[in-house]
Write an enzyme that holds these catalytic residues in place. Structure first.
Site, PDB file in Angstrom:
ATOM      1  N   SER A 135     -11.381  24.307  49.061  1.00  0.00           N
ATOM      2  CA  SER A 135     -12.175  23.083  49.002  1.00  0.00           C
ATOM      3  C   SER A 135     -12.263  22.648  47.545  1.00  0.00           C
ATOM      4  O   SER A 135     -12.726  23.404  46.698  1.00  0.00           O
ATOM      5  CB  SER A 135     -13.570  23.376  49.574  1.00  0.00           C
ATOM      6  OG  SER A 135     -14.422  22.279  49.383  1.00  0.00           O
ATOM      7  N   LYS A 161      -8.695  20.873  51.106  1.00  0.00           N
ATOM      8  CA  LYS A 161      -9.785  19.961  51.488  1.00  0.00           C
ATOM      9  C   LYS A 161     -10.297  19.325  50.221  1.00  0.00           C
ATOM     10  O   LYS A 161     -10.468  20.010  49.211  1.00  0.00           O
ATOM     11  CB  LYS A 161     -10.889  20.763  52.188  1.00  0.00           C
ATOM     12  CG  LYS A 161     -12.273  20.124  52.221  1.00  0.00           C
ATOM     13  CD  LYS A 161     -13.217  20.917  53.121  1.00  0.00           C
ATOM     14  CE  LYS A 161     -14.639  20.961  52.582  1.00  0.00           C
ATOM     15  NZ  LYS A 161     -15.546  21.763  53.444  1.00  0.00           N
ATOM     16  N   LYS A 163     -13.319  16.740  48.498  1.00  0.00           N
ATOM     17  CA  LYS A 163     -14.619  16.112  48.690  1.00  0.00           C
ATOM     18  C   LYS A 163     -14.453  14.619  48.438  1.00  0.00           C
ATOM     19  O   LYS A 163     -13.761  14.220  47.486  1.00  0.00           O
ATOM     20  CB  LYS A 163     -15.620  16.700  47.687  1.00  0.00           C
ATOM     21  CG  LYS A 163     -15.927  18.165  47.947  1.00  0.00           C
ATOM     22  CD  LYS A 163     -16.703  18.337  49.238  1.00  0.00           C
ATOM     23  CE  LYS A 163     -17.215  19.761  49.390  1.00  0.00           C
ATOM     24  NZ  LYS A 163     -18.017  19.912  50.610  1.00  0.00           N
ATOM     25  N   ASP A 188     -14.032  15.915  53.131  1.00  0.00           N
ATOM     26  CA  ASP A 188     -15.429  16.245  53.463  1.00  0.00           C
ATOM     27  C   ASP A 188     -16.336  15.298  52.694  1.00  0.00           C
ATOM     28  O   ASP A 188     -16.342  15.286  51.460  1.00  0.00           O
ATOM     29  CB  ASP A 188     -15.718  17.702  53.070  1.00  0.00           C
ATOM     30  CG  ASP A 188     -17.116  18.167  53.479  1.00  0.00           C
ATOM     31  OD1 ASP A 188     -17.876  17.356  54.059  1.00  0.00           O
ATOM     32  OD2 ASP A 188     -17.451  19.337  53.210  1.00  0.00           O
ATOM     33  N   GLU A 213     -14.661  15.558  57.690  1.00  0.00           N
ATOM     34  CA  GLU A 213     -15.855  16.378  57.859  1.00  0.00           C
ATOM     35  C   GLU A 213     -17.122  15.614  57.478  1.00  0.00           C
ATOM     36  O   GLU A 213     -17.192  15.018  56.407  1.00  0.00           O
ATOM     37  CB  GLU A 213     -15.688  17.636  56.988  1.00  0.00           C
ATOM     38  CG  GLU A 213     -16.785  18.672  57.126  1.00  0.00           C
ATOM     39  CD  GLU A 213     -16.486  19.924  56.283  1.00  0.00           C
ATOM     40  OE1 GLU A 213     -15.318  20.131  55.886  1.00  0.00           O
ATOM     41  OE2 GLU A 213     -17.421  20.678  56.014  1.00  0.00           O
ATOM     42  N   ASP A 238     -20.447  19.493  60.127  1.00  0.00           N
ATOM     43  CA  ASP A 238     -20.953  20.623  59.346  1.00  0.00           C
ATOM     44  C   ASP A 238     -22.482  20.536  59.385  1.00  0.00           C
ATOM     45  O   ASP A 238     -23.126  21.097  60.290  1.00  0.00           O
ATOM     46  CB  ASP A 238     -20.369  20.517  57.911  1.00  0.00           C
ATOM     47  CG  ASP A 238     -20.920  21.515  56.907  1.00  0.00           C
ATOM     48  OD1 ASP A 238     -21.907  22.193  57.207  1.00  0.00           O
ATOM     49  OD2 ASP A 238     -20.368  21.633  55.785  1.00  0.00           O
ATOM     50  N   LYS A 262     -20.992  27.571  59.587  1.00  0.00           N
ATOM     51  CA  LYS A 262     -21.464  28.370  58.453  1.00  0.00           C
ATOM     52  C   LYS A 262     -22.578  29.232  59.014  1.00  0.00           C
ATOM     53  O   LYS A 262     -23.596  28.690  59.479  1.00  0.00           O
ATOM     54  CB  LYS A 262     -22.019  27.474  57.349  1.00  0.00           C
ATOM     55  CG  LYS A 262     -20.953  26.657  56.633  1.00  0.00           C
ATOM     56  CD  LYS A 262     -21.574  25.727  55.622  1.00  0.00           C
ATOM     57  CE  LYS A 262     -20.492  24.894  54.941  1.00  0.00           C
ATOM     58  NZ  LYS A 262     -21.094  23.789  54.165  1.00  0.00           N
ATOM     59  N   GLY A 290     -17.679  27.508  53.912  1.00  0.00           N
ATOM     60  CA  GLY A 290     -18.125  28.334  52.789  1.00  0.00           C
ATOM     61  C   GLY A 290     -19.197  27.606  52.006  1.00  0.00           C
ATOM     62  O   GLY A 290     -19.354  26.384  52.134  1.00  0.00           O
TER      63      GLY A 290
HETATM   64  O1  OSB Z   1     -19.851  21.039  52.718  1.00  0.00           O
HETATM   65  O2  OSB Z   1     -18.494  22.611  53.004  1.00  0.00           O
HETATM   66  C1  OSB Z   1     -19.378  22.093  52.318  1.00  0.00           C
HETATM   67  C2  OSB Z   1     -19.905  24.077  49.072  1.00  0.00           C
HETATM   68  C3  OSB Z   1     -21.276  23.969  48.931  1.00  0.00           C
HETATM   69  C4  OSB Z   1     -21.984  23.232  49.848  1.00  0.00           C
HETATM   70  C5  OSB Z   1     -21.337  22.606  50.923  1.00  0.00           C
HETATM   71  C6  OSB Z   1     -19.964  22.741  51.087  1.00  0.00           C
HETATM   72  C7  OSB Z   1     -19.239  23.466  50.118  1.00  0.00           C
HETATM   73  C8  OSB Z   1     -17.788  23.611  50.137  1.00  0.00           C
HETATM   74  C9  OSB Z   1     -17.215  24.816  49.418  1.00  0.00           C
HETATM   75  O3  OSB Z   1     -17.029  22.789  50.614  1.00  0.00           O
HETATM   76  C10 OSB Z   1     -16.457  25.738  50.284  1.00  0.00           C
HETATM   77  C11 OSB Z   1     -16.217  27.060  49.591  1.00  0.00           C
HETATM   78  O4  OSB Z   1     -17.124  27.912  49.572  1.00  0.00           O
HETATM   79  O5  OSB Z   1     -15.127  27.242  49.073  1.00  0.00           O
HETATM   80 MG    MG Z   2     -18.929  20.481  54.548  1.00  0.00          MG
END
Ligand code: OSB
Ligand code: MG
Length: 368
Positions: A135, A161, A163, A188, A213, A238, A262, A290
């Site tokens: 991510s 992925k 953001k 995401d 996402e 999520d 999660k 994660g």
């Molecule tokens: O939305 O998936 C999420 C990290 C912190 C809070 C929310 C998210 C995330 C990530 C990181 O996308 C995923 C990772 O731990 O590598």
């Molecule tokens: Mg997410």
């Protein structure tokens, strides 16, 4: 198993690189590490809270408060057959799933160790390697993002992925697809859009994304159901899925076709397993998300990602993508085929490096 001792500690670790999402930037990553002694074994878990209520309303302080004043007094001294009984013990507490999950998951580690079995096996896992994904946060420029993507692809991550947020979306995806027409790519939004942004969301539909996402509000199921009917790309939820009932409702009204599970968000492994099973029974797949965890939380996520319903790559990257030095041994490594091995030793299957943990500990309290 009898719960004899619970230890909480606030741990703060510095990420190798700042991580930016639509809700903010993180460099110093806090968490609460939970250690529980049941009978004569020790179990570990991680609560991936932040200092502020950004991803979730839960914070370092609210989790500590709910644990100290309610969850721990209701749990200490109890005799349990299985951690599956735990959700019922704390069901009088509304919400605060992350705080609950910290104890629930440490109990699962104890439970597995008491049987000398790896966690993945007692959870019902069926794989000895899980498919990793990475991510990537929002960057200052698209060129910078492309450089990071190239680095991650070179390292062997099979799924990327990124953001997104308003102003950092269609053009960015367009550029990535120009450079990498065939990679497994998903986005995401962390709830950054509304149905007023339909135009933008529709444009994202043209780039063969694996999924989009959480585009809309963090509590929403209704608007997502409306949106899913207008776009062909799978929506993955999520933030909106906080319990099994949310997943059932999302399925019934078609809010999404994929769920990012999660364990912290849904109160632990017990509910995670139920959501995974429900989704699989309806012919759909999940993956494990994660929250920038240390090796302790990652070990739990890896074990969960071995379940049969996990058919997409998970947001579980190698330790060295996050930390200079992780607090467990062995660290999590990426195999040449883009997978991560599921530990085979009892419980979470990795050893907590207590000296390293000590270095990052800001506060500690033992309850017995
Ligand atoms: O939305 O998936 C999420 C990290 C912190 C809070 C929310 C998210 C995330 C990530 C990181 O996308 C995923 C990772 O731990 O590598
Ligand atoms: Mg997410």
């Amino acid at each position: 198993m009898k719960v004899r001792l619970i230890e909480l500690r606030i741990v703060e670790m510095k990420l190798k690189e700042e991580f930016e999402t639509s809700f903010g930037k993180t460099l110093l990553r806090p968490c609460i590490i939970v250690r529980i002694i049941c009978d004569d074994v020790e179990g570990w878990a991680e609560i991936p809270v932040e200092y502020g209520p950004w991803y979730s309303y839960e914070t370092v302080k609210t989790a500590w408060h709910i644990l100290e004043d309610y969850i721990i007094p209701w749990t200490l001294g109890r005799e349990l057959e299985s951690p599956r009984e735990f959700p019922n013990i704390v069901k009088g507490i509304r919400g605060h799933n992350m705080a609950k999950a910290g104890v629930e998951m440490a109990l699962w580690d104890c439970y597995a160790r008491l049987q000398s079995k790896p966690l993945y096996e007692v959870l019902g896992g069926v794989r000895d390697r899980i498919v990793s994904g990475v991510s990537i946060g929002i960057k200052r420029t698209v060129d910078e993002l492309i450089n990071v993507i190239q680095r991650r692809l070179d390292e062997g991550y099979p799924r990327i992925k990124i953001k997104i947020k308003p102003g950092w979306d269609v053009e960015v995806v367009e550029r990535i697809r120009r450079e990498y027409p065939d990679i497994m790519l998903q986005v995401d939004a962390n709830a950054a859009y509304t149905l007023n942004d339909l135009e933008t969301l529709r444009k994202l539909d043209d780039y063969n994304l694996l999924m989009i996402e959480q585009p809309l509000d963090y509590n929403d199921l209704i608007d997502h159901s409306y949106l899913q009917k207008l776009i062909k790309t799978d929506i993955c939820l999520d933030e909106s899925i906080k319990c099994l009932e949310d997943a059932v409702r999302a399925y019934r009204i078609g809010s999404c076709r994929v769920v990012n599970i999660k364990p912290a968000r849904v109160g632990g492994h017990t509910t995670s397993i139920e959501i995974q099973k429900f989704w699989m029974q309806h012919g759909l797949g999940v993956w494990i998300g994660g929250m920038l965890e240390t090796g302790i939380g990652r070990a739990h996520n890896v074990a969960l990602a071995s379940l049969p319903g996990v058919i997409y790559p998970s947001d579980i990257s190698a330790s060295n993508r996050y930390w200079e030095k992780d607090i467990v041994e062995p660290e999590f490594m990426l195999n040449n085929d883009g997978t991560i091995d599921v530990p085979k030793k009892p419980g979470i299957g990795v050893e907590v490096l207590e000296k390293e943990l000590e270095k990052h500990t800001r506060r500690i309290k033992i309850y017995r």
